[in-house]
Design a protein around this motif. Structure first.
Motif, short mmCIF file in Angstrom:
data_model
loop_
_atom_site.label_atom_id
_atom_site.label_comp_id
_atom_site.label_asym_id
_atom_site.label_seq_id
_atom_site.Cartn_x
_atom_site.Cartn_y
_atom_site.Cartn_z
N GLU A 224 0.82 -1.20 0.00
CA GLU A 224 0.00 0.00 0.00
C GLU A 224 0.86 1.25 0.00
OE1 GLU A 224 -3.43 2.23 2.71
OE2 GLU A 224 -2.84 0.17 3.14
N MET A 225 1.93 1.24 0.81
CA MET A 225 2.74 2.45 0.94
C MET A 225 3.47 2.79 -0.35
SD MET A 225 4.34 2.47 4.77
CE MET A 225 5.04 0.83 4.79
N MET A 226 3.94 1.77 -1.06
CA MET A 226 4.68 2.03 -2.28
C MET A 226 3.81 1.95 -3.53
SD MET A 226 7.66 2.99 -1.63
CE MET A 226 8.21 2.99 -3.32
N GLY A 227 2.51 1.80 -3.35
CA GLY A 227 1.62 1.78 -4.50
C GLY A 227 1.87 0.58 -5.39
N LEU A 228 2.04 0.80 -6.67
CA LEU A 228 2.18 -0.29 -7.64
C LEU A 228 3.45 -1.10 -7.42
CD1 LEU A 228 1.13 -1.66 -10.22
CD2 LEU A 228 2.44 0.01 -11.52
N ILE A 229 4.52 -0.46 -6.93
CA ILE A 229 5.80 -1.15 -6.80
C ILE A 229 5.72 -2.24 -5.74
CG2 ILE A 229 8.26 -0.88 -6.33
CD1 ILE A 229 7.35 0.47 -8.88
N GLY A 230 5.30 -1.89 -4.53
CA GLY A 230 5.10 -2.88 -3.48
C GLY A 230 6.33 -3.66 -3.10
N ALA A 231 7.42 -2.97 -2.77
CA ALA A 231 8.65 -3.65 -2.37
C ALA A 231 9.24 -2.97 -1.14
CB ALA A 231 9.67 -3.63 -3.51
N GLY A 232 10.03 -3.73 -0.40
CA GLY A 232 10.62 -3.20 0.82
C GLY A 232 11.99 -2.59 0.60
N ASN A 233 12.67 -2.31 1.73
CA ASN A 233 13.96 -1.61 1.68
C ASN A 233 14.99 -2.26 0.77
OD1 ASN A 233 12.97 0.12 3.58
ND2 ASN A 233 14.05 -0.78 5.30
N ASN A 234 15.42 -3.47 1.16
CA ASN A 234 16.50 -4.12 0.43
C ASN A 234 16.15 -4.39 -1.04
OD1 ASN A 234 18.04 -4.08 2.72
ND2 ASN A 234 17.50 -6.15 3.36
N PRO A 235 14.96 -4.92 -1.34
CA PRO A 235 14.62 -5.11 -2.76
C PRO A 235 14.59 -3.81 -3.54
CG PRO A 235 13.17 -6.40 -1.37
CD PRO A 235 13.94 -5.50 -0.45
N MET A 236 14.09 -2.74 -2.92
CA MET A 236 14.00 -1.46 -3.61
C MET A 236 15.39 -0.90 -3.92
SD MET A 236 11.05 -0.39 -4.51
CE MET A 236 11.39 1.34 -4.72
N VAL A 237 16.32 -1.03 -2.98
CA VAL A 237 17.68 -0.55 -3.21
C VAL A 237 18.30 -1.34 -4.36
CG1 VAL A 237 20.00 -0.32 -2.26
CG2 VAL A 237 18.02 0.18 -0.82
#
Length: 252
Positions: A224-237
């Motif tokens: 919900e927080m990242m909308g369409l992306i939907g990934a956390g810290n490590n995956p997003m980095v």
């Protein structure tokens, strides 16, 4: 890339408030910049995910860097640092800190493998001052905190103290604060959760962070927080760095 990620954040969410997309974009740019020499994970030493993430991020970034990015793990506890080094094949660097003189000595350095894993140095500090001394000795330009263990005893304190020293001494330092308290309603270090979370680790991250991420990679609320992306810290980095590398290769 950061602006693109920012466009996907949900209006009114933690991600939008903290400019998480722009934070990831700026972090990716810093890691690919050859003026950045050392990247530190200020993490709880039980965090094997952070250890693996460090290797993957460095491997990807080095595809377009002129010199390899040095990666260190800096956490609380020497025994823990030695154990995680031995399990992961890192190089355990045992240090000794003189509280009277502020001098940091390297007692010994033990690699537990060969190749890229051995290139990752793992430090264990006895307290915050030793942790800051390790950051100075390695000349860290970018760090990311972890909130799994000891966030209010070590990680955020080291980042904040080192940030103050860096500003006073003209040292470039980009501090990334991991807001793992968001979504963890039962985390003992956080007394609040949700979009307006101002728990202790969350608030400490706001004090020193040039970028603050929306929470732990294990929190489903990221969808919900990242909308369409939907990934956390490590995956997003990791994804941000991978996309930045791909763009650099195309434009080379």
């Amino acid at each position: 890339i950061g602006e693109g990620l920012e466009a996907f954040t949900v209006p009114g969410s933690v991600a939008e408030q903290r400019k998480v997309g722009l934070g990831h974009g700026n972090l990716g740019a810093m890691l690919l910049d050859d003026d950045t020499h050392c990247f530190a994970f200020l993490a709880g030493h039980e965090s094997f995910a952070a250890a693996e993430g460090a290797i993957g991020i460095a491997r990807t970034a080095n595809k377009v860097r002129k010199e390899p990015l040095r990666v260190i793990l800096n956490g609380l506890g020497k025994d823990a640092a030695m154990i995680i080094s031995r399990i992961n094949g890192f190089t355990y660097v045992q240090t000794e800190y003189d509280f009277k003189t502020g001098e940091l000595k390297v007692v010994n350095s033990t690699p537990y493998s060969e190749g890229e894993r051995a290139a990752v140095k793992c430090y264990g500090a006895n307290d915050v001052l030793e942790g800051v001394a390790i950051m100075k000795a390695e000349g860290v330009e970018v760090s990311i905190t972890g909130n799994s263990t000891n966030p209010t005893r070590f990680q955020h304190l080291v980042a904040g103290t080192y940030k103050k020293w860096a500003l006073e001494n003209g040292k470039k330092y980009f501090s990334v604060a991991s807001g793992g308290g968001t979504g963890r309603t039962l985390h003992p270090d956080n007394v609040a959760a949700g979009p307006a979370s101002y728990g202790l680790t969350d608030s400490m991250g706001r004090m020193h962070g040039d970028a603050q991420f929306a929470g732990s990679s294990s929190v489903p609320a990221h969808v919900e927080m990242m909308g369409l992306i939907g990934a956390g810290n490590n995956p997003m980095v990791g994804m941000t760095v991978a996309c930045a590398v791909a763009a650099s290769q195309v434009n080379a």
